[in-house]
Scaffold this motif. Structure first.
Motif, mmCIF file in Angstrom:
data_model
loop_
_atom_site.group_PDB
_atom_site.id
_atom_site.type_symbol
_atom_site.label_atom_id
_atom_site.label_comp_id
_atom_site.label_asym_id
_atom_site.label_seq_id
_atom_site.Cartn_x
_atom_site.Cartn_y
_atom_site.Cartn_z
ATOM 1 N N PRO A 75 2.467 -6.697 8.031
ATOM 2 C CA PRO A 75 2.860 -5.306 7.843
ATOM 3 C C PRO A 75 1.785 -4.386 8.437
ATOM 4 N N LEU A 76 2.172 -3.173 8.858
ATOM 5 C CA LEU A 76 1.225 -2.259 9.477
ATOM 6 C C LEU A 76 0.169 -1.815 8.467
ATOM 7 N N ALA A 77 -1.051 -1.711 8.927
ATOM 8 C CA ALA A 77 -2.103 -1.160 8.069
ATOM 9 C C ALA A 77 -1.893 0.346 7.954
ATOM 10 N N SER A 105 -5.452 -18.433 1.451
ATOM 11 C CA SER A 105 -4.390 -19.329 0.982
ATOM 12 C C SER A 105 -3.293 -19.499 2.022
ATOM 13 N N LYS A 106 -3.156 -18.529 2.946
ATOM 14 C CA LYS A 106 -2.133 -18.645 3.976
ATOM 15 C C LYS A 106 -2.783 -18.660 5.354
ATOM 16 N N PRO A 149 -7.921 -3.136 10.494
ATOM 17 C CA PRO A 149 -9.147 -3.544 9.803
ATOM 18 C C PRO A 149 -9.060 -5.012 9.366
ATOM 19 N N VAL A 150 -10.161 -5.714 9.453
ATOM 20 C CA VAL A 150 -10.204 -7.125 9.083
ATOM 21 C C VAL A 150 -9.755 -7.297 7.631
ATOM 22 N N ALA A 151 -10.142 -6.357 6.762
ATOM 23 C CA ALA A 151 -9.788 -6.451 5.343
ATOM 24 C C ALA A 151 -8.272 -6.519 5.167
ATOM 25 N N HIS A 175 -3.475 -9.957 3.626
ATOM 26 C CA HIS A 175 -2.146 -10.536 3.794
ATOM 27 C C HIS A 175 -2.194 -12.036 4.064
ATOM 28 N N ALA A 176 -3.381 -12.562 4.302
ATOM 29 C CA ALA A 176 -3.496 -14.009 4.503
ATOM 30 C C ALA A 176 -3.925 -14.706 3.210
ATOM 31 N N GLY A 177 -3.964 -13.953 2.126
ATOM 32 C CA GLY A 177 -4.312 -14.566 0.847
ATOM 33 C C GLY A 177 -5.798 -14.845 0.704
#
Lengths: 534, 184
Positions: free
Chosen positions: A38-40, A303-304, A315-317, A322-324
């Motif tokens: 999803p867009l930041a 987790s993903k 941003p990396v955050a 979104h990658a868990g």
């Protein structure tokens, strides 16, 4: 050029010295297809994302922007433009921390997303267009080498030299990273089409597509599409780190060595990354500038894990969220791979053109660096150095700040692959010393160039002052002459000669002095008799 | 008799070599003193005059004539070592009487305080200040050598010497160590 081209044609694979076999850990991320995020809510787009000068800023705070709109224009000195990754409003243009090992700030355009993701009208170009026009289109699309170095692709293509092969690098030898692997599996035909465009622009007759043998799915994907392109052939190299290094891959595929401080083009070769080939295809066929790239997000603390299409400037955050992301104590986040990447100081830094991986390791899988111990001169580093340098020797010289010695030992042929530090039993961060010494040497060269300019300016100024002084004296002399002439003319025309007046004044003064002297003598004579009496 | 022959032969040889040397002296004449050029190339070209000479070249001339090599604070110890190497003398520590080694700096004019007196422009040895009488002046930062000479003449003290900022492209890799290990 000693290796006959027939061997290369037959598909012979040579080898390069040294190299290591670290655990690959690619299965963590390469099993799922590339997905989108999803867009930041905010994007941070640094003006400099490639190697070279930043482009000239085209926008100002408050401007609305559309996806794909250029935020800067290519300027002088290899400058590349950057583009808005989505539609929104520019809310700030200021120095912010960028994705760089130093953690220092640089100019960043901050875009607040409007969520509509509206794009500008794409402008595709037919392949039949003029070469110059195609290269300019790649420059305007902001394409830099996506393999890691970020060298402007247009500039690499602009060099017109006889070429034998274009090499498309899909080796991706660094552990954990699988961004190119997934891209090749899913977009093989686009990559080959991009290769065709690159062949057309560069004028190279043939292309070699190189992969490591640990990517069977990507090899199959290429094999299905390759029959369409007779000028291209596939080369599978054995898995070894760092086979994906430009010079190492050239040695593997052609048996040739790039000269020290030289370029592949010096031996008739040109290399581009598969990601770059894909970006080139998108820029020419679809008219889309470079606003997103595939990023591997991996490590035991997400987790993903997998590969994501990440808009540049995210941003990396946001990506990690979104990658868990489940951070542990003193969690380290590495941009790039475990061998050549760097630890991020802040998670607010953006993903940029050269970001291929975000590695979130647990403390078990990637141990924190331990204290450096003394070198025991085991020589393991020299055995694994793919550039055949002497890492131990370089280390001593770097610690002694002996820059001439480092140049003699060809420090600048070091590709900073980290193989020497990986095998070092004394945990010496060798590459760190080399990077430091390289930065120092570059700095000295810059200072030298600057002092040369200062000398020229100083000498020019001295000359100017000298000239001005002479001109002033000359002016004075001419003025005096003119005055004298005017006077003589005036005297000739009957005016009183000022010289006469001066002479008269001198005569008067002389007469007065003489009179004074006479008077003094008179008083003296008058006083003398008195003295006698006394 | 053989003595006379020997003298004649040697005399003729001396004449020939003399002619060759004389010709070489004219034909291959070197204009400037090369050692001064070499010293000048090592000096940092700040043109600050801290050595007591009006610029780097005059100091190079003085070193060639036997002056001490430790009078250049902007060059610092690195320059002294290079000069020692070139001149074949012992490297000695920097003479504190001429100043201390400092970080690279650049002059910055506080522009709203500048009265446009042009005094700093006249002081700048490398013409790195731009401006005109009664107009605001500014420093061309990348031409500034950080020599300090413009600070003194300014009647309103509006010139600051600020250290050069560290940017990502001139950073020297001295903050953190990179992780370099993979473990199973």
């Amino acid at each position: 050029m000693s290796i006959p081209i027939t061997f290369i044609e037959q598909g012979q694979i040579w080898s390069f010295p040294g190299g290591i076999h670290p655990p690959e850990r690619k299965q963590l991320s390469n099993t799922t297809p590339i997905s989108t995020l999803p867009l930041a809510s905010e994007f941070y787009v640094p003006l400099r994302q490639h190697s070279g000068e930043p482009g000239e800023l085209l926008v100002s705070v408050g401007d609305p922007v559309l996806k794909g709109q250029a935020l800067s224009a290519p300027g002088l000195n290899n400058a590349l433009p950057v583009h808005a990754p989505t539609s929104g409003t520019i809310i700030a243009i200021e120095p912010r921390t960028i994705a760089h090992p130093s953690g220092l700030p640089d100019t960043v355009v901050v875009i607040a997303t409007d969520g509509r993701d509206q794009a500008v009208q794409p402008q595709p170009l037919p392949l039949g267009s003029d070469r110059v026009k195609l290269i300019d289109a790649l420059r305007q699309a902001g394409i830099a080498g996506l393999g890691g170095a970020g060298f402007p692709t247009a500039q690499k293509l602009a060099l017109q030299r006889p070429l034998e092969y274009l090499i498309i690098n899909g080796v991706e030898c660094e552990p954990y990273i699988s961004a190119d692997d997934r891209l090749m599996r899913e977009y093989a035909s686009e990559i080959l089409r991009g290769t065709e465009i690159l062949l057309h622009i560069s004028g190279a007759p043939k292309a070699l597509i190189a992969l490591e043998d640990n990517k069977p799915d990507a090899i199959d994907a290429f094999k299905r599409v390759l029959p369409k392109y007779p000028a291209m052939s596939l080369r599978v190299v054995p898995t070894k780190y760092p086979s994906g290094g430009e010079k190492q891959l050239i040695q593997l595929l052609t048996g040739r060595q790039v000269p020290s401080r030289g370029l592949p083009i010096d031996i008739g070769l040109l290399m581009h990354n598969v990601g770059t080939a894909y970006a080139v295809q998108q820029a020419i066929d679809e008219g889309l500038p470079l606003t997103q790239r595939v990023v591997t997000v991996t490590g035991e603390n997400v987790s993903k894990p997998g590969n994501y299409w990440v808009p540049l400037g995210t941003p990396v955050a946001h990506v990690l969220e979104h990658a868990g992301f489940t951070p542990e104590k003193a969690q380290k986040v590495i941009m790039g791979g475990p061998m050549m990447g760097f630890t991020l100081g802040s998670l607010q830094v953006p993903v940029v053109k050269i970001t291929n991986c975000l590695l979130v390791p647990s403390s078990q899988e990637l141990a924190p660096p331990r204290d450096e111990m003394p070198c025991i001169r085991c020589g393991a580093c020299a055995d694994v150095c793919p550039a055949q340098l002497l890492p131990q020797q370089l280390q001593w010289l770097a610690k002694a700040n002996d820059y001439d010695g480092l140049n003699q030992q060809n420090l600048f042929d070091c590709i900073e692959c980290g193989a020497c530090a990986y095998v070092c039993p004394s945990e010496i961060p060798l590459v760190h010393y080399y990077r430091k010494a390289k930065a120092e040497i570059r700095d000295i060269a810059r200072e030298k160039a600057k002092s040369e300019v200062a000398r020229e300016r100083f000498e020019a100024r001295q000359q100017r002052l000298e000239r001005e002084k002479e001109e002033r004296l000359e002016r004075h002399r001419q003025a005096a002459e003119a005055r004298q002439q005017a006077q003589q003319q005036a005297v000739a025309e009957g005016a009183p000669n000022p010289n006469d007046a001066v002479q008269a004044a001198i005569a008067r003064a002389k007469a007065r002095k003489a009179a004074q002297a006479a008077a003094a003598q008179a008083t003296e004579q008058a006083a003398e008799p008195k003295d006698d009496n006394a | 008799m053989s003595l006379v022959t020997a003298l004649i032969v040697l005399g003729i040889l001396a004449l020939i070599f003399g002619l060759i040397l004389g010709f070489a002296a004219i034909r291959f004449k070197v204009e400037a003193d090369p050692i001064v050029e070499q010293i000048d190339a090592i000096l940092p070209q700040t043109q600050c005059g801290q050595c007591g000479y009006p610029g780097c070249r005059p100091y190079a001339q003085a070193i060639a004539n036997g002056d001490a090599i430790n009078k250049c604070p902007p060059g610092g110890q690195a320059t002294i070592e290079k000069l020692a190497d070139l001149m074949g003398v012992e490297a000695i520590p920097l003479d504190d009487a001429h100043g201390k080694e400092d970080v690279k700096k650049v002059a910055v004019i506080r522009e709203d305080e500048c009265i446009g007196c042009t005094k700093c422009i006249q002081a700048c040895p490398v013409d790195a200040i731009l401006g005109a009488a009664k107009q605001m002046h500014t420093v061309i930062a990348h031409e500034c050598t950080g020599c300090d000479l413009c600070v003194e003449p300014c009647p309103v003290d509006c010139i600051d010497m600020v250290p050069l900022p560290v940017r990502p492209d001139n950073w020297r890799w001295d903050l953190k160590q990179i992780p370099i290990e993979v473990r199973e």
